[in-house]
Structure formats: C-alpha cells, structure tokens
Scaffold this active site. Structure first.
Site, PDB file in Angstrom:
ATOM      1  N   VAL A   1       0.827  -1.210   0.000  1.00 57.24           N
ATOM      2  CA  VAL A   1       0.000   0.000   0.000  1.00 57.24           C
ATOM      3  C   VAL A   1       0.862   1.262   0.000  1.00 57.24           C
ATOM      4  O   VAL A   1       0.588   2.220  -0.713  1.00 57.24           O
ATOM      5  CB  VAL A   1      -0.985   0.015   1.187  1.00 57.24           C
TER       6      VAL A   1
ATOM      7  N   GLU B   1     -10.661   5.662   4.455  1.00 53.37           N
ATOM      8  CA  GLU B   1     -11.267   5.206   3.192  1.00 53.37           C
ATOM      9  C   GLU B   1     -10.627   3.913   2.696  1.00 53.37           C
ATOM     10  O   GLU B   1     -11.298   3.041   2.145  1.00 53.37           O
ATOM     11  CB  GLU B   1     -11.146   6.314   2.136  1.00 53.37           C
TER      12      GLU B   1
ATOM     13  N   LYS C   1     -14.541  -5.321   8.052  1.00 55.35           N
ATOM     14  CA  LYS C   1     -15.041  -4.269   7.154  1.00 55.35           C
ATOM     15  C   LYS C   1     -16.526  -4.012   7.400  1.00 55.35           C
ATOM     16  O   LYS C   1     -16.984  -2.874   7.367  1.00 55.35           O
ATOM     17  CB  LYS C   1     -14.771  -4.665   5.707  1.00 55.35           C
TER      18      LYS C   1
END
Lengths: 432, 432
Positions: B17, B133, B209
């Site tokens: 990431v 996000e 999530k």
C-alpha cells in the site's frame, strides 16, 4: 455564515423533485441532526399556482408563494433550492439568490451545461455553495465521487448510461423485440418519457450530463454545442437482435476519454459486450464507469431519476451546507474550467458494428470488404443471412477504425451502388 | 492548521500500500495542486529495515527511518499515514500521532473494527482528521459515499462482497469446478491469498469491514466479537454447481439490515440470484449494494485491494486534509457510536439452500419435508439426483425461515437418523 440550529430552505418548484425532497427530508428528520447538528426546514415554496393539487403535502409550517421576492428577500432563508427546470427563469433565480448571499442547490443539468460559468463565479465570489449532485444520474452520488472519493485520480475515461428514458426504451426493445415507437409510447404511458421526448431520445439530456461530468473529471469545458450526439430515435430492433447474437447489448452511452491528442467525447448508441457490467444495466437505471489512474475501474449503479432518489441527491448537497463544509463546487481550485483540448472527433478510434442492406449477388461481400480495406478498416466478425429476395442484411463488426475512415468507407459503398437502404453503423466500447 | 503550500506526509510502512500510494501520488502530482492548491510530499518513511529492496523507489527527497520519533517529533509533518497493519504497533503509532496533533490516515480495518473508539475520540478532541477510506473495499470510495453522498438516507440494508481473496477463490471454483484447496493454492501462488489465509477465508476480514460499514451507515457499534461469521473454507464445488442450476451464484457476503427489532448482520456464504448485480462480481473485485430510504438501491463496484487502488483511497483522505475540510471522521456528530440494538441472530429471517445426504429410501423426502414443516419451514424448489448407491443428495431451497427454525430442523433430521453426512445449509439473499 452563523451556525444556527436550523438550516432554512426556500424551494423554487414543488413538482416531482420538490415533493421528492420533502418526502426524503421527512424520512430523514431524525437522522439529519445526528449527522450535522442541525435540522433542515422548508420555509417557503415558490410555485406558479398555489391552488394546484400536489403529489405530497406542503410540509408543516411551510407556505406557498408566487413571488420570488419571498425567497430572495427573506433573510432567514439560507439556501435556495431550484427545482423548476428550464434555462431562463431558473437562471435568474439562481443568479439572484447567489447575489443575495444565499447558497443554492439545483437539479438543472441543462442550465449548468449550457450556461453555468457565471453562476460558479458568483458562488465562488460569495464563498457560497452551488450544489448540483441531483443534476446527474439521480440517486447515484457521482458528483461527490468525482469531487472527493476519486479526486486524486487522473481520469482516463468515463462511460455512462445517463438517460433512464432511453435505457428503459432500449431495454424494452431488447427484451420484447418491439419497435422504437411502441416502446416510446409505453414509456410515455408509464410516465418514463415526456410528451415531447426529443431531449431524451435525441441524446441531448445525456449530453448535458456528460458536459457536467467532464468538468468534474478534468476541470475542462467541452462546449455542449460541439459535443457529437446521436440519439436512439432511429434504432431498429433488428440491430439489437444482431448485437445480442454477437454477444453485445446496445445502450445509449455518454463516453469521454483523455487521449494524448486531447479529449474525445460524445453520446452515441454503443454496443457493450455482455461481460461488461454496463451491459447489464436494465430499465430506467443509470450507471457510470470511471477509470482512474490509481483506482482503475469504479462502477456505480442506481436510480437515474424519480422523486426520492433525486431528493436524496439534493439532500446530500444540503448536508454539506448544514455541516458548514467549505464550498467545493467544481472540485478544482479554479471555478471556471479551462477550454478542453478537443481531439478531432473524426480521428476517434473505435471498433464498429455495421448493418448494410446489400444486393444478394456474388461478389458483394468482396466489394464491401474491399471498400473497408481501402479505408484501413478490417472486419472482425460477419453474419450474413438470407431475408428478402435479392436484398440481404450484411452484418459485421470491425477492428478499431477512425470515425473518418468509417465515413469514407460508407461514401465509397454508396458510390459503388452497393447500399439498398441507409446504412446502420454503431460504435463498440472496446476493453481498455 | 496553517495553510502551507505543501502538505507533508510521514508514512509508517512501505509495502504494497505504501508503494502504491507513492505511485498514485506521482501519477497525480500535477492534479493535486489543481484540486487543492497544495502539493503532497512524502518526507519520512518508517520501516523495519532500511536496506530491504522495495517494489517502487523511495520518492525523491524522502528518507527511510526505523525510528517512530522521526515522524512524531518532526513539526513539519502534518499527517501520519499508517500502512503497517497489525493491531499493536499500528495502534501505538496512530494514538501517538494524534496526541502529537497530527492528522492520521490508515488502511487498518482490523484495528479500527476491534478497537477504534479512543482513536476517534482523540481525533475529535484535537479537531484532527482520522481518514480510513482505504480500510474498506480498496479503490471503491464507500466511506466517502456513506458519510457524504448518501448521508441523508436512513440506510435500510447494505450487502457487500468485501474480501477479494474469497471472491477470487469462489469465482475460480465456479468457473473451473475445482475444489477449495486447489483454488486457494492457486490464489496463493498469484499473490491473491496470504500464506496463512485464515483471516480471509474464515470471513474475519470481511467481518472487520462490515463493522466499519455499520458504523458509517447507522452510527452504531456492532461488536466485532458478536458478529456471526461463517467462512468459505468448507465450501464444496458441488454446492456451487447446484446453486447455478437453480439460477444462483454463491458469494461470501457481508450483510446488515435494519429491522423493527434491531440490526441484523453477519458474514455468510450466500446464494445470490443471477439477476442481482452482486452475483456478477467476479475475481478479486469488491462490490457493495446500499439501500437507502430515499436513494433506494445504489451499487458500487471496483478493485477491493491492490497497490494503486488502495493508494487512491488513501489519497482521497489526504485531499480532504489538503483542502482544509472540516474533519468528518465518523459521518455523525458523535464520535463514539451508540451500541447497536442487535436483533437476535437466531430470529433472522432468510430463505435457505440445503443439501442433505440422505438414504435413498422411499419416504425420505416425506420425512425431511415433515421435519421442515414441523419447524415452519416450507420448501420452494427441490432437486433430487441419483448418485452413490443408497445415498443421494437432496437439494432444496426454502421460503423464508428463522435461523433458529433451521437449526431445529437440522437437529430433528439428525435425531431421525436421516443425515449420512454433515448437512450443508446457506442463506439466500431475498429481493427486498
């Protein structure tokens, strides 16, 4: 703006969207204070005729008026919500509301697409919100998504089914095999199409929305009057059937992509391979696929119109205001978009679908393929079927070719006397 | 915060990431100042080993460090971006960064879902951004969508394919008819699954999530430890095949809906009718369907993981900060969610799919149907096929039944000695 416990709204218009907003607001009356610390209250509603019956009651405490001054001159009103449509009175209302220091929210795509610049400038000068989430794709929050969620992406392309009326008509033609006129009159009976359907079926409404999406994606202006637009009013169900046989659906697609030579954009009936999510968008739905440099493909789907879905979009703008968010109207620092560098539409490169009515003679296929090859167009798949005696439909898909090459090839076929009816020719959305 | 021409970033972690963020940032280096008036600069990157080779070069001017103090103690660093994962060190970094008055952005779903409360409180106390996000659904801007674009909707339900690894494995099993273990090891070879896949295939990542989505949608806390979770590790391709025969696909679905009795939520392998867009989500993609009171159904689809899609999500939070937006971390005024009123999972009502291995005797179908009927479960469709001698799979779908009725019916079948193997039983997502 002082942070009051209430955000007070003046509405212009109380038709489908206005009543949808009132309904959505009533549904959310507990939620909105939890999200913003404030309530939203509709105080005054400008209408043409106060006595006309409404689809939803006027909210408690609100009053109808026929005088715009009751909105503009009322210091208690924080936001004017313009929902009357049209480009003349609406423009005047929005301009004067901004001049009076009020935030504005509008669902008016035609006005913003054709003549929005000075409104954005006025809003910026007064540090005011000009919200227009409701002007594109109804309940799909595409404006917020382009301004915020995908804001750090160079947008490579965007492709949208932006007109629910056209999509409904094409879906009906696809599933029932009926003609355009029949599907249109059914859509009119169901309230999915206007009495004068030109704006929708001519592709112009989708073009307005595409102009707004282009501004949000690239911060540039593609003048509405220069956008290539082709509607669905000449669509023949036979092409929908041939496309299906080849594994495709036909949709009215607003498409824009950034090329090394500038922006390529237009609204066209387009063949979409059935493996694309866009091809499975049926009925009065809208959908948009955005390709970003980092996000890659993001696809959004929802109701493109309707009272409460559009009301949801209006409310999303009102919540930004209620939260005292900084105005971020265009998604860019600049409030006036740069003129787009437009790639010559003749040079746009796409695969194509053709249906030609040709004489049933030996050698015709050779002559057609020859006219294509002369223009650098190569045929990918062909279907030939016996039909009327002497005349047969010749259906084929090509590899990528420029729009100019396609024009030239069709002119050449005409010159050779090979066409027994107007040729049909649609773009195909290529995988990217 | 003073409005400087640069927003200066300190990264914790420079793996997939982190390098994806650096790439996405380089792609957008011209765009970001156009959108925000500022540049983003990575100044310092915390890593465990400065000499390890990286998938993407360290950005020009940035330096690697192994000391957290180089981030926290540097007054020039405005934002700490936590991309190391795990719940111990990451938590410490985020907490200390907030205490040092720095905004934070994280992709860490496990940490926020299991133990996020005090971080949100700290952020609120300092008027700081806590962006996450990137922690849900990769490149799909679902956090922004729930906080802003759909913020005025009472959410009726949300349903998501939230784990790309599981979806990849189920897609491979569906299209190739292969067993779970084979699909898993292929996914591991391709880098779509971890060496220890438990967090993914056990459904726990999707559960993290889902907890975050529930907070955003309803402002309430469904404790992670109480969420019913069932993974895909016992999935048999035969059930995927039977489901297809019935017109369904099996997906690992995180689902939550608000009922009159409270919130119903869980992660389960679920049958989705092939007419649902969710059923056509293939490979390592994610998708989420949100049903709002006004918007009605909105569907978002995109890449659930990967370097630059996740980088795009991190950047969307950084752009909010660069724009000096007011922090809106939870989407609600309150920074600590209320405890959810949880509907007893035993009372959740769904249609079900069953596959039972039963003796091939006359009367078995009658006995099975009887055990179902005793518990108020009625059978909608059944398939019975000859297979092994003496034992046949009995496959059927039911009308809606409570989870408790299903448990009781299975216990009764066991008691009656009718089950020759462990029964298979999955929920079906009903049209709403």
């Amino acid at each position: 703006m002082e942070h009051k416990k209430e955000l007070v709204l003046g509405l212009a218009g109380y038709g489908v969207v206005g009543t949808g907003l009132a309904r959505a607001l009533e549904e959310a009356h507990q939620l909105i204070p939890e999200r913003t610390g404030r309530s939203l209250r509709i105080k005054t509603i400008l209408v043409r005729d106060v006595s006309r019956p409404r689809e939803w009651p006027v909210p408690e405490g609100a009053r109808l008026t026929t005088s715009l001054e009751d909105l503009l001159g009322d210091p208690e009103i924080d936001v004017v919500v313009e929902l009357i449509g049209g480009t003349t009175t609406a423009r005047d209302i929005l301009r004067r509301a901004l001049e009076a220091g009020k935030h504005v929210v509008t669902a008016n795509k035609a006005l913003l697409a054709e003549n929005g610049e000075d409104l954005f400038r006025l809003a910026a000068a007064g540090n005011l919100h000009l919200g227009f989430e409701a002007s594109v794709a109804g309940g799909i929050p595409i404006v917020h998504t382009l301004r915020n969620g995908l804001a750090a992406n160079r947008i490579l392309s965007l492709s949208g089914i932006l007109n629910g009326t056209c999509n409904y008509i094409l879906s009906e033609m696809t599933h029932k095999g009926i003609a355009f006129n029949q599907a249109l009159s059914e859509a009119q009976q169901l309230g999915f199409a206007e009495a004068d359907p030109t704006l929708d079926v001519g592709g112009f409404d989708a073009a307005h929305k595409l102009v707004l999406l282009i501004r949000l994606a690239w911060g540039v202006e593609y003048p509405y009057t220069r956008l290539p637009v082709q509607g669905i009013d000449t669509m023949d169900p036979v092409d929908i059937a041939f496309a299906r046989e080849l594994g495709y659906r036909i949709k009215l697609l607003g498409h824009a992509r950034m090329t090394d030579n500038g922006l390529e954009a237009g609204v066209f009936p387009t063949l979409l391979h059935e493996s694309f999510l866009l091809s499975s968008v049926d009925g009065a739905f809208n959908a948009i696929r955005v390709k970003g440099s980092a996000s890659r493909s993001v696809f959004l789907h929802g109701r493109g119109a309707g009272a409460t879905p559009t009301g949801s979009a209006v409310l999303s703008d009102l919540l930004d205001i209620a939260r005292d968010a900084k105005p971020n109207n265009t998604g860019f620092l600049r409030q006036t978009p740069f003129p787009a560098t437009i790639h010559n539409p003749d040079e746009a490169v796409d695969p194509y679908y053709f249906r030609l009515q040709v004489p049933d003679n030996p050698g015709v296929l050779r002559d057609v393929a020859g006219a294509m090859a002369e223009n650098g167009i190569s045929i990918a798949h062909a279907i030939q079927k016996g039909q009327a005696p002497d005349i047969v439909p010749l259906v084929f898909m090509t590899h990528k070719a420029t729009a100019l090459a396609v024009k030239n090839a069709l002119a050449r076929l005409e010159e050779l006397g090979l066409l027994r009816a107007a040729p049909v020719c649609y773009r195909v959305l290529a995988p990217e």
